[in-house]
Design a protein around this motif. Structure first.
Motif, PDB file in Angstrom:
ATOM      1  N   GLU A 286       0.863  -1.193   0.002  1.00 34.24           N
ATOM      2  CA  GLU A 286       0.098  -0.008  -0.105  1.00 34.24           C
ATOM      3  C   GLU A 286       0.764   1.119  -0.069  1.00 34.24           C
ATOM      4  OE1 GLU A 286      -2.443   2.417  -0.407  1.00 34.24           O
ATOM      5  OE2 GLU A 286      -3.479   0.681  -0.279  1.00 34.24           O
ATOM      6  N   LEU A 287       1.112   1.941  -1.186  1.00 33.75           N
ATOM      7  CA  LEU A 287       2.098   2.830  -1.300  1.00 33.75           C
ATOM      8  C   LEU A 287       1.566   4.048  -0.572  1.00 33.75           C
ATOM      9  CD1 LEU A 287       4.701   3.400  -2.737  1.00 33.75           C
ATOM     10  CD2 LEU A 287       3.645   4.253  -4.591  1.00 33.75           C
ATOM     11  N   LEU A 288       0.275   4.450  -0.455  1.00 31.28           N
ATOM     12  CA  LEU A 288      -0.057   5.544   0.419  1.00 31.28           C
ATOM     13  C   LEU A 288       0.342   5.527   1.672  1.00 31.28           C
ATOM     14  CD1 LEU A 288      -1.718   8.122  -0.185  1.00 31.28           C
ATOM     15  CD2 LEU A 288      -3.812   6.883   0.435  1.00 31.28           C
ATOM     16  N   SER A 289       0.495   4.422   2.355  1.00 31.57           N
ATOM     17  CA  SER A 289       0.871   4.064   3.661  1.00 31.57           C
ATOM     18  C   SER A 289       2.419   4.723   3.922  1.00 31.57           C
ATOM     19  CB  SER A 289       0.829   2.657   4.344  1.00 31.57           C
ATOM     20  OG  SER A 289       1.750   1.785   3.573  1.00 31.57           O
ATOM     21  N   LYS A 290       3.189   4.366   2.619  1.00 34.47           N
ATOM     22  CA  LYS A 290       4.544   4.724   2.903  1.00 34.47           C
ATOM     23  C   LYS A 290       4.749   6.205   2.736  1.00 34.47           C
ATOM     24  CE  LYS A 290       7.378   0.929   2.498  1.00 34.47           C
ATOM     25  NZ  LYS A 290       8.638   0.755   2.999  1.00 34.47           N
ATOM     26  N   VAL A 291       3.750   6.774   1.936  1.00 25.54           N
ATOM     27  CA  VAL A 291       3.845   8.415   1.922  1.00 25.54           C
ATOM     28  C   VAL A 291       3.456   9.087   3.089  1.00 25.54           C
ATOM     29  CG1 VAL A 291       2.392  10.259   1.015  1.00 25.54           C
ATOM     30  CG2 VAL A 291       2.806   8.347  -0.457  1.00 25.54           C
ATOM     31  N   PHE A 296       8.040   7.649   1.175  1.00 21.71           N
ATOM     32  CA  PHE A 296       7.592   7.864  -0.237  1.00 21.71           C
ATOM     33  C   PHE A 296       7.104   9.200  -0.423  1.00 21.71           C
ATOM     34  CE2 PHE A 296       6.516   7.247  -4.553  1.00 21.71           C
ATOM     35  CZ  PHE A 296       7.157   6.239  -5.079  1.00 21.71           C
ATOM     36  N   ARG A 297       7.684   9.917  -1.457  1.00 19.81           N
ATOM     37  CA  ARG A 297       7.307  11.452  -1.778  1.00 19.81           C
ATOM     38  C   ARG A 297       5.810  11.339  -2.177  1.00 19.81           C
ATOM     39  NH1 ARG A 297      11.641  15.417  -3.183  1.00 19.81           N
ATOM     40  NH2 ARG A 297       9.665  16.523  -3.968  1.00 19.81           N
ATOM     41  N   GLU A 298       5.240  12.294  -1.595  1.00 16.42           N
ATOM     42  CA  GLU A 298       3.584  12.445  -1.709  1.00 16.42           C
ATOM     43  C   GLU A 298       3.210  13.105  -3.246  1.00 16.42           C
ATOM     44  OE1 GLU A 298      -0.428  14.373   0.090  1.00 16.42           O
ATOM     45  OE2 GLU A 298       1.592  15.136   0.595  1.00 16.42           O
ATOM     46  N   ASP A 299       4.254  13.867  -3.635  1.00 12.74           N
ATOM     47  CA  ASP A 299       3.903  14.410  -4.906  1.00 12.74           C
ATOM     48  C   ASP A 299       4.391  13.571  -6.060  1.00 12.74           C
ATOM     49  OD1 ASP A 299       6.758  14.326  -4.382  1.00 12.74           O
ATOM     50  OD2 ASP A 299       7.209  16.546  -4.796  1.00 12.74           O
TER      51      ASP A 299
END
Length: 449
Positions: A286-291, A296-299
């Protein structure tokens, strides 16, 4: 080895003898024609190159060339021309001939020209076949499955293939994310340019930037010469970032710049280079959890996630298992010289019962193991691993109504067929069906003994 086929159209016997000495068997097959009628009879698409005299009794080389080209648009012709007829040879070239030689010709030059034409034709043919093979391998028709979930995914792939936008492909390991990425590329307007995968999980973090952006000589110890990076080598094509969540934050920043500015700067260099690369990315987390955790860069996340394609796990599209299993069976049987034709009902039932935590990759490996261990012409449960067999009573049917109905029909038909020793007429009577209806159900639900 296929012989090189040369078709000589010339009425002079001395020219025939010269050609017989230059183009000898078994390397060459020489066909000789003295007039238009013979030329039309002797020519077919197996001919690699035609050597055409400009002056032919009752006709002309140009006239014969035009007629042969009507039936063989890919014909390759070199004209032989005498002094004073060069203008006619130039006209032939304007009509599509490759080249001309003036008589008396140099034998070495003639052989060189002929061999070059044949080599170029062979390379072009191989290149066409290679593109077709690649296209077939990754076209939509070769992504295996017929479930509504997969059809929906392929609809999205078709819609975004020709766009230049980034695509984020998500799903568990083994669901086929790279296959979808390749399908997007091979059906896009970039299909003839490079497809370059980059799996950050297999590469040390300190090598990310040198591999992606390249470096100049002396950029660091060991950089003894300039080297292009993946972005520059893939210019005009597509880069697929598998497991993109593993990239360092510094590399993420530079990839964001490539997406926004379409430019790179090699390590140790001071020159900015423009690149035209489409970026596809994949992750099994779940990449959003890394954000949210700042890893992980949000942009960058939002620039990647313009189009999201989520691949469901195999346990959510179990109706694709019979077709996948059959495809793997045929492939592995052929690759391993096995005469296995099918799977029995119990074998397939175990495949349907199991939840496949490793998804399609695990099913593929299971089928390879079964093919290698099988003794007869039919796969049986004895060739399955204990893990697959032990999940017998933990069935999880696909979530859709139609899928559950099909699964129920399948199970009921198999149980009734087994009770009746696989006699279809008796089974149809027990189920209250017409034999033709039962036959269609068996075919549609891919039921095998």
């Amino acid at each position: 080895m296929k012989r090189k086929t040369i078709h000589l159209v010339d009425d002079e016997s001395i020219i025939h003898d010269i050609f017989r000495r230059i183009f000898q068997e078994p390397e060459y097959e020489l066909r000789i024609s003295e007039n238009k009628s013979q030329a039309k009879t002797n020519h077919d698409e197996d001919v690699d190159v035609v050597i055409m005299d400009q002056m032919i009794p009752g006709s002309s080389g140009l006239e014969i060339f035009k007629e042969l080209k009507t039936n063989d648009p890919q014909i390759k012709v070199i004209f032989l021309t005498a002094f004073g007829t060069i203008e006619a040879a130039i006209e032939a070239i304007q009509q599509g001939a490759l080249d001309y030689l003036q008589k008396p010709f140099n034998n070495i030059e003639l052989k060189h020209k002929v061999d070059r034409v044949i080599k170029e034709k062979k390379l072009k043919r191989e290149n066409t076949q290679l593109k077709k093979t690649i296209g077939d391998r990754f076209s939509f028709s070769n992504i295996i499955g017929r479930s509504p979930l997969l059809k929906k995914i392929l609809g999205i792939v078709e819609s975004v293939a020709d766009a230049n936008s980034t695509v984020l492909i998500t799903g568990e390991s083994g669901t086929g994310k790279e296959l979808i990425a390749k399908a997007i590329h091979s059906n896009s307007n970039r299909r003839n340019m490079p497809f370059s995968p980059f799996n950050s999980s297999n590469i040390p973090a300190n090598l990310f930037e040198s591999l992606l952006f390249g470096y100049k000589k002396g950029a660091y110890t060991g950089a003894v010469s300039d080297k292009k990076g993946i972005f520059e080598e893939a210019d005009g094509g597509t880069i697929f970032f598998d497991e993109i969540a593993n990239l360092t934050t510094e590399t993420q920043s530079k990839i964001l710049r490539v997406i926004q500015e379409k430019e790179i700067q090699p390590l140790g260099g001071n020159v900015i280079k423009k690149v035209d690369v489409r970026i596809l990315a994949a992750t099994n987390i779940e990449l959003l959890s890394k954000v949210k955790s700042g890893e992980f860069r949000e942009d960058l996340y939002y620039r990647l996630n313009i189009i999201n394609i989520h691949l469901p796990p195999l346990r959510e599209r179990k109706e694709d298992i019979p077709l996948l299993a059959e495809t793997f069976l045929k492939r592995f049987a052929k690759e391993n010289n096995k005469s296995i034709k099918d799977m029995n009902a119990k074998f397939l039932r175990h495949l349907m019962d199991y939840n496949w935590p490793g998804n399609i990759r695990e099913l593929q490996n299971t089928m390879l193991r079964a093919v290698l261990l099988a003794n007869g012409n039919t796969l049986t449960p004895e060739a399955l691993t204990p893990e697959v067999i032990s999940n017998k009573n933990q069935r999880q049917e696909p979530g859709g109504f139609n899928e559950k109905v099909d699964a129920f029909k399948r199970q009921l038909i198999i149980e009734t067929m087994e009770k009746n020793n696989w006699v279809q007429k008796k089974t149809a009577e027990d189920l209250g069906l017409k034999p033709s209806t039962l036959y269609e159900l068996i075919k549609r639900l891919r039921i095998n003994k």
